[in-house]
Motif scaffolding. Structure first.
Motif, PDB file in Angstrom:
ATOM      1  N   CYS A 175       0.836  -1.209   0.000  1.00 50.90           N
ATOM      2  CA  CYS A 175       0.000   0.000   0.000  1.00 50.90           C
ATOM      3  C   CYS A 175       0.869   1.257   0.000  1.00 50.90           C
ATOM      4  N   GLN A 176       0.514   2.193  -0.889  1.00 52.48           N
ATOM      5  CA  GLN A 176       1.300   3.420  -1.009  1.00 52.48           C
ATOM      6  C   GLN A 176       1.057   4.383   0.142  1.00 52.48           C
ATOM      7  N   ASN A 177      -0.004   4.159   0.874  1.00 51.67           N
ATOM      8  CA  ASN A 177      -0.302   5.042   2.002  1.00 51.67           C
ATOM      9  C   ASN A 177       0.133   4.450   3.331  1.00 51.67           C
ATOM     10  N   CYS A 217      -4.833   0.885   2.766  1.00 48.74           N
ATOM     11  CA  CYS A 217      -5.847   1.936   2.648  1.00 48.74           C
ATOM     12  C   CYS A 217      -7.019   1.494   1.777  1.00 48.74           C
ATOM     13  N   GLY A 218      -6.724   0.661   0.781  1.00 50.29           N
ATOM     14  CA  GLY A 218      -7.811   0.150  -0.047  1.00 50.29           C
ATOM     15  C   GLY A 218      -8.162   1.006  -1.246  1.00 50.29           C
ATOM     16  N   PHE A 219      -7.636   2.253  -1.305  1.00 49.63           N
ATOM     17  CA  PHE A 219      -8.025   3.106  -2.445  1.00 49.63           C
ATOM     18  C   PHE A 219      -6.852   3.656  -3.254  1.00 49.63           C
ATOM     19  N   CYS A 220      -5.629   3.446  -2.780  1.00 48.13           N
ATOM     20  CA  CYS A 220      -4.501   3.950  -3.570  1.00 48.13           C
ATOM     21  C   CYS A 220      -4.328   3.096  -4.835  1.00 48.13           C
ATOM     22  N   CYS A 253      -3.261  -0.498  -4.062  1.00 49.44           N
ATOM     23  CA  CYS A 253      -4.339  -1.304  -3.474  1.00 49.44           C
ATOM     24  C   CYS A 253      -5.337  -1.722  -4.552  1.00 49.44           C
TER      25      CYS A 253
HETATM   26 ZN   LIG Z   1      -3.351   1.603  -0.388  1.00 50.74          ZN
END
Ligand SMILES: [Zn+2]
Length: 350
Positions: A68-70, A97-100, A103
């Motif tokens: 994950c990038q976040n 995070c689920g949205f980057c 992800c």
């Molecule tokens: Zn992410």
């Protein structure tokens, strides 16, 4: 061994961003999260446990977190939340995070910096493991971290395992190799020594005995592959076998039929193990009436536990030894079970 304190961790399931992780995995998630925070996560991790223990779940979660990038942001966010007592456990677990971009790509199986190795034809060959080596030699396309997952690592051929050793010996920074297995005793010791092994133990066996009737519903879901639930004919065969095993344990009837299944059916031993897990879990159908003399029989939890151990040991032998005589193993197992049940009966009566 990981202790799971279900009461303290119960709240976590709900706080776990909608994803329901098996309760006994939460302590391991906490431990790994801490290692990530402290920058002490090993580069090669081996998650082992019985079928359904959750090693694949942990592996998936860890990979998502690592990619994950976040991640940095998640670390801080989680730590801030940690000041509130009731979310302490939940927030000590890092979540993707689920949205980057990462992800999302990972969720759609198209993330280029991750490689999942699957075992075609029941073994993992040297070619795919070499591919894994090359994969780590290239620099990451998107982020910095690269991850590879080898499920059922025990099914690697010897040459595949040796090829993996090379990759494990020369870890590149920000690369993580994650192995999962149901039987780490089938892995080369040299592989195990280069990995950090996390043994996952769901509440079965002794713990199960202690927790009888206090279990949540989920504890044993997925503990076995369920091909007998998808194929009608197999399903019937399984149920018939199960009932006979129950009778055998209590009345010693159906020995020949059970032996037949153990010797002839590939899944016989696995079925037997599964049946015993289920029996320990549900204790259904006790006691059993002897159809010959009408006598009512039952076996107790301790006996079940002993029988379960015998079956597990036989199952392991079957998997480990190349030239195992299935007939002999099956016959010996049934004798051992008889003796275990008999001994206990005498002990209890005396
Ligand atoms: Zn992410």
């Amino acid at each position: 061994m990981l202790d799971n304190d279900n009461t303290a961790l119960e709240a976590v399931i709900f706080a776990n961003k909608g994803y329901k992780m098996k309760t006994w995995l939460l302590a391991l998630q906490q431990q790994l999260s801490r290692q990530i925070r402290e920058n002490k996560l090993p580069h090669a991790l081996l998650f082992s446990g019985v079928n359904g223990a959750g090693q694949e779940d942990i592996a998936q979660w860890l990979i998502k977190v690592l990619l994950c990038q976040n991640l940095e942001q998640n670390l801080n966010e989680n730590l801030n939340q940690a000041s509130q007592e009731n979310t302490k456990v939940a927030s000590s677990i890092i979540q993707p995070c689920g949205f980057c971009k990462t992800c999302k790509l990972f969720a759609s199986d198209s993330y280029p910096d991750h490689l999942t190795i699957v075992n075609d034809k029941n073994t993992i060959g040297v070619d795919v493991i070499r591919k894994l080596g090359h994969f780590f030699e290239r620099t990451a396309h998107i982020g910095t971290a690269k991850t590879a997952l080898v499920n059922h690592a025990d099914t690697m051929t010897i040459s595949a395992a040796n090829a993996l050793l090379k990759t494990l010996e020369e870890p590149t920074s920000d690369s993580f190799i994650i192995l999962t297995t149901q039987s780490s005793d089938l892995l080369l010791p040299t592989i195990i020594s280069r990995c950090h092994e996390f043994e996952i133990r769901p509440p079965v066996g002794k713990k199960l005995l202690a927790e009888f009737n206090q279990q949540g519903d989920d504890a044993f879901v997925n503990l076995s592959h369920l091909n007998e639930l998808t194929d009608e004919e197999t399903a019937v065969a399984f149920v018939v076998f199960r009932d006979k095993v129950k009778h055998y344990l209590c009345t010693h009837q159906y020995r020949a039929e059970i032996l037949d299944i153990l010797v002839e059916r590939r899944e016989g031993f696995r079925w037997l193990e599964k049946i015993l897990v289920n029996l320990m879990r549900e204790q259904w159908g006790w006691p059993i009436a002897d159809s010959k003399n009408g006598q009512v029989n039952s076996i107790n939890k301790q006996q079940l536990w002993q029988v379960y151990n015998l079956v597990q040991a036989a199952n392991a032998k079957l998997k480990t030894l190349v030239q195992v005589n299935r007939q002999f193993l099956s016959e010996k197992l049934l004798v051992d079970i008889s003796v275990a049940v008999q001994n206990n009966k005498q002990k209890i009566e005396g």
